[in-house]
Write an enzyme that holds these catalytic residues in place. Structure first.
Site, PDB file in Angstrom:
ATOM      1  N   ASP A  72     -35.741 -20.760  19.121  1.00  0.00           N
ATOM      2  CA  ASP A  72     -35.011 -21.343  18.698  1.00  0.00           C
ATOM      3  C   ASP A  72     -35.558 -22.337  17.411  1.00  0.00           C
ATOM      4  OD1 ASP A  72     -36.115 -23.040  20.576  1.00  0.00           O
ATOM      5  OD2 ASP A  72     -34.078 -23.009  21.539  1.00  0.00           O
ATOM      6  N   ASP A  97     -27.178  -9.685  29.014  1.00  0.00           N
ATOM      7  CA  ASP A  97     -28.381  -9.199  29.437  1.00  0.00           C
ATOM      8  C   ASP A  97     -28.686  -8.518  30.845  1.00  0.00           C
ATOM      9  OD1 ASP A  97     -30.031  -8.594  26.955  1.00  0.00           O
ATOM     10  OD2 ASP A  97     -31.742 -10.397  26.850  1.00  0.00           O
ATOM     11  N   ASP A 149     -23.745 -21.628  30.341  1.00  0.00           N
ATOM     12  CA  ASP A 149     -22.114 -22.640  30.794  1.00  0.00           C
ATOM     13  C   ASP A 149     -22.018 -23.765  29.566  1.00  0.00           C
ATOM     14  OD1 ASP A 149     -25.845 -22.920  29.941  1.00  0.00           O
ATOM     15  OD2 ASP A 149     -24.908 -25.088  30.584  1.00  0.00           O
ATOM     16  N   ASP A 192     -24.682 -21.091  24.966  1.00  0.00           N
ATOM     17  CA  ASP A 192     -25.298 -21.119  26.130  1.00  0.00           C
ATOM     18  C   ASP A 192     -24.100 -20.571  26.818  1.00  0.00           C
ATOM     19  OD1 ASP A 192     -27.901 -20.397  25.400  1.00  0.00           O
ATOM     20  OD2 ASP A 192     -28.653 -22.407  25.814  1.00  0.00           O
TER      21      ASP A 192
END
Length: 739
Positions: A343, A199, A248, A246
């Site tokens: 979520d 994004d 990381d 994610d």
């Protein structure tokens, strides 16, 4: 309730085995008689409980009853097994409900509007805390402890998986670890497709993905933030399952093999979540120097609460380290976009349609924790706002599709983030009496002690036994005090206007080059500390020179104030940001390694820690290497050696630090596969902390609180020195008398 027999729950003794067997047989009964028996048992139990909690007792009888219950707790705490935990829960509920019944029926005879304001405010906060306590017991008293279901079919029959790695502003140095690890997962390569969802629309990411052979997806806008990013990727992919990480969160190579078995066993399973594990300290751990010594803020949720949710088929989707079946996700319209906690809302929608969700408490990925307190607070603000939005727009206590266990689990997750105002009330309540003379309890001091102490002691000891290694006593108050002031406004706004507020991305990575005290963030803690110190002064004055008949009441409020001072001082300590000079966190791990020296020597050693930049090593047999020497490090897996050029940047005896020279993309990928992606990388650190002991935890928090006061003193002196150094001095001639 989830079928506990099919998931092989953790069994602690014969009593639990017999109970599990009885539950399994009961679940095979026809629906009608089973429902009748459950309803009848609940009615009888409620009547018995009501009789116990409403029985009027004088002071002596109440003290005797409390003493007997406390002795029972001391015995039960020494008995292993979950049946003892259930008994502790029952005793805690009796003590807490007796207290609340007495509180509502015997202590609200307020005489002035000041008494009413402070008194009813405290009662409301206590009632909130009681609801959260009861719901929490429902969630955590009997965790499911699901174990993996191994894949029984041949790899050619395994399903196709799309791996989504959404990213917005993370550095490529962070995201590439996740990309390499996703590629290294043990899954047929023709059935595994890795997608980077950018994004941030960055060309260097596109080029990197092209070089390493993963799919790159970008869109023209950032509508609905992460949820919109995921939904856009759903349109251009077709895998039967989606694994989400994610940017990381680095998965182990065993992630898919550990996770997918349950989907093949349960066709109604829509989502399986694994823990969020962090290989770097969060701001509490970093600033207080408690990393791996005290369970962090998230360990209770991933170590216990999610396991408890799983019993009730109410596991939350946490946005990463999870697998979702594509078909049910498309059936609910993709990832939820109505709230900023997409979520949890997605999991709620799946459960409402009758799909199952599951939790596997085995860390299969690890990531970076937030580095600074400000980032940590911003992340929690988003979570709090999102949960309040769900509570307002899609309340789990209302609507169709959920069982009562699911409603309680979801509701408690949302109510948890409403603690801002109650926590502030508890931190200031004794000041109403000490400073303003308000009678917030219309009862004698001894009766207050006789009812309050059992409530507090039972809840503390019971939670200590349940939470064990995942949360130490009194730390919850520290976490809530740090966050309460900041989450209160967004929660209130979201309840009034759920559409207010946007999605704030949590930044990860970076360094803090010097220690500093964050005065701006610490303002609420400093105010709370100051008013409690003022209250302490008022209380001491009343205790020494005041009316002797109120001495016990003053002493009770002083004790409460001293406790609040400990908690607020600990919060102040968290606001002192410690240095973080490494751009890449190091992960403790002991791996065999060979070192090829420039002179041809081959030395054996063991890694002490690693990062993507280098290794900390301990040489064997008393060998040493000169600082600055270039070496080759050899790591092996399955009989295959991988070599990495490095330079010794630190050498002290047998201990050396080696920094990698420029590594090719292939070498970087291989390094991740041999370190971060190992199946057992994180398992040894999971739940490995010391079991909770309330008195030891109180000393722990108390010492941190004292340290916080010293930290505040040093920071104040530092600011005074800076202020004095900036004060301009006038030239001598301006001070002379002029004619």
């Amino acid at each position: 309730m989830t079928d506990t027999t099919s998931s092989t729950p953790f069994v602690e003794g014969r009593a639990e085995q017999r109970l599990n067997g009885a539950i399994a047989r009961f679940n095979r009964w026809p629906s009608a008689p089973r429902t009748v028996l459950v309803v009848a048992s609940c009615v009888l139990g409620a009547m018995l409980l009501l009789g116990i909690i409403s029985a009027p007792l004088d002071l002596y009888s109440q003290c005797l009853f409390a003493a007997v219950c406390f002795l029972a707790v001391l015995v039960l705490r020494k008995i292993p097994g979950r049946l003892a935990i259930l008994a502790l829960v029952v005793l805690s509920l009796v003590a807490s409900l007796r207290y609340m019944f007495w509180r509502l029926t015997s202590t609200l005879g307020f005489e002035t509007w000041v008494d009413m304001f402070f008194g009813y405010g405290l009662v409301a906060a206590e009632f909130y805390a009681l609801i959260v306590l009861i719901f929490g017991y429902v969630q955590t008293a009997w965790p499911l402890r699901r174990t993996p279901v191994w894949l029984k079919t041949e790899p050619e029959e395994w399903p196709t998986v799309d791996v989504f790695i959404p990213t917005y502003n993370e550095a490529l140095s962070i995201v590439k670890l996740t990309i390499f690890a996703a590629q290294a997962m043990d899954w047929p390569k023709d059935k595994l497709r890795v997608h980077v969802l950018d994004d941030g629309r960055r060309d260097d990411f596109r080029e990197f993905c092209r070089k390493v052979g993963v799919n790159y997806i970008r869109r023209d806008n950032n509508f609905h933030a992460k949820a919109g990013n995921l939904n856009e990727a759903l349109k251009v992919t077709d895998g039967e399952y989606i694994a989400l990480f994610d940017a990381d969160h680095v998965p182990t190579r065993s992630f898919l093999q550990v996770s997918l078995g349950w989907f093949l066993k349960d066709p109604k399973l829509a989502m399986l979540q694994t823990p969020h594990f962090f290989f770097s300290p969060d701001p509490f751990e970093k600033n207080l120097d408690t990393f791996r010594a005290v369970p962090n803020e998230g360990e209770l949720f991933y170590g216990l609460v999610q396991d408890g949710n799983d019993l009730w088929n109410a596991t939350f989707f946490c946005g990463s380290c999870a697998v979702i079946r594509r078909e049910p996700l498309l059936e609910i319209g993709g990832v939820a976009v109505e709230t900023v906690t997409e979520d949890a809302h997605t999991a709620l929608k799946l459960n409402r349609l009758g799909y199952n969700t599951a939790y596997l408490a085995i860390p299969q990925a690890a990531g970076l924790a937030t580095e600074s307190l400000s980032r940590h607070i911003n992340q929690r603000i988003r979570w709090a706002r999102g949960m309040a939005q769900i509570f307002r727009t899609d309340n789990p206590l209302l609507g169709k599709g959920l069982k009562w266990g699911q409603r309680i689990c979801y509701a408690n997750a949302m109510l948890h983030f409403f603690y801002g105002l109650p926590r502030l009330v508890f931190l200031t309540a004794p000041l109403a009496y000490l400073i303003f003379g308000a009678e917030i309890f219309h009862a004698s001091a001894l009766m207050i002690v006789a009812y309050v102490l059992p409530h507090l002691v039972h809840s503390s000891l019971t939670n200590s036994r349940i939470q064990g290694r995942f949360r130490h006593s009194f730390w919850n108050e520290v976490y809530e005090t740090v966050l309460a002031w900041y989450i209160l406004p967004p929660v209130l706004v979201a309840l009034v206007n759920p559409k207010a507020g946007g999605f704030n991305v949590t930044d990860k990575g970076g360094i803090i080059d010097k220690q500093f005290f964050d005065w701006k963030l610490a303002r609420p803690y400093l105010v709370l500390l100051a008013v409690n110190l003022i209250g302490l002064g008022f209380g001491i004055h009343q205790l020494i020179w005041g009316d002797a008949s109120t001495a016990v009441t003053v002493a009770i409020n002083l004790t409460w104030t001293l406790y609040n001072l400990i908690i607020t001082s600990a919060a102040v300590a968290v606001a002192s940001e410690a240095r973080q000079v490494r751009s890449e966190p190091r992960v403790s791990a002991k791996l065999p390694v060979s070192i090829i020296c420039a002179d041809g020597r081959v030395l054996d050693g063991t890694t002490q820690d690693f990062s993507q930049n280098g290794f900390g090593l301990m040489l064997s047999d008393g060998h040493s290497i000169t600082q600055g020497e270039r070496v080759q490090l050899v790591l092996s897996r399955n009989g295959q050696d991988s070599l990495f050029d490095a330079r010794v940047v630190f050498s002290k005896g047998a201990q050396i630090g080696a920094q990698f020279e420029a590594l090719s993309l292939r070498q970087q990928s291989e390094l991740v596969r041999l370190t971060f992606s190992r199946a057992d990388t994180w398992a040894a650190s999971w739940g490995a902390g010391q079991p909770d002991t309330p008195l030891a935890a109180l000393r722990e928090v108390g010492s941190i609180g004292i340290g916080g006061l010293f930290t505040l003193g040093r920071a104040t002196l530092h600011e005074l020195r800076l202020a004095l150094s900036r004060t301009p001095t006038k030239p001598l001639d301006t001070l002379m008398d002029k004619p």
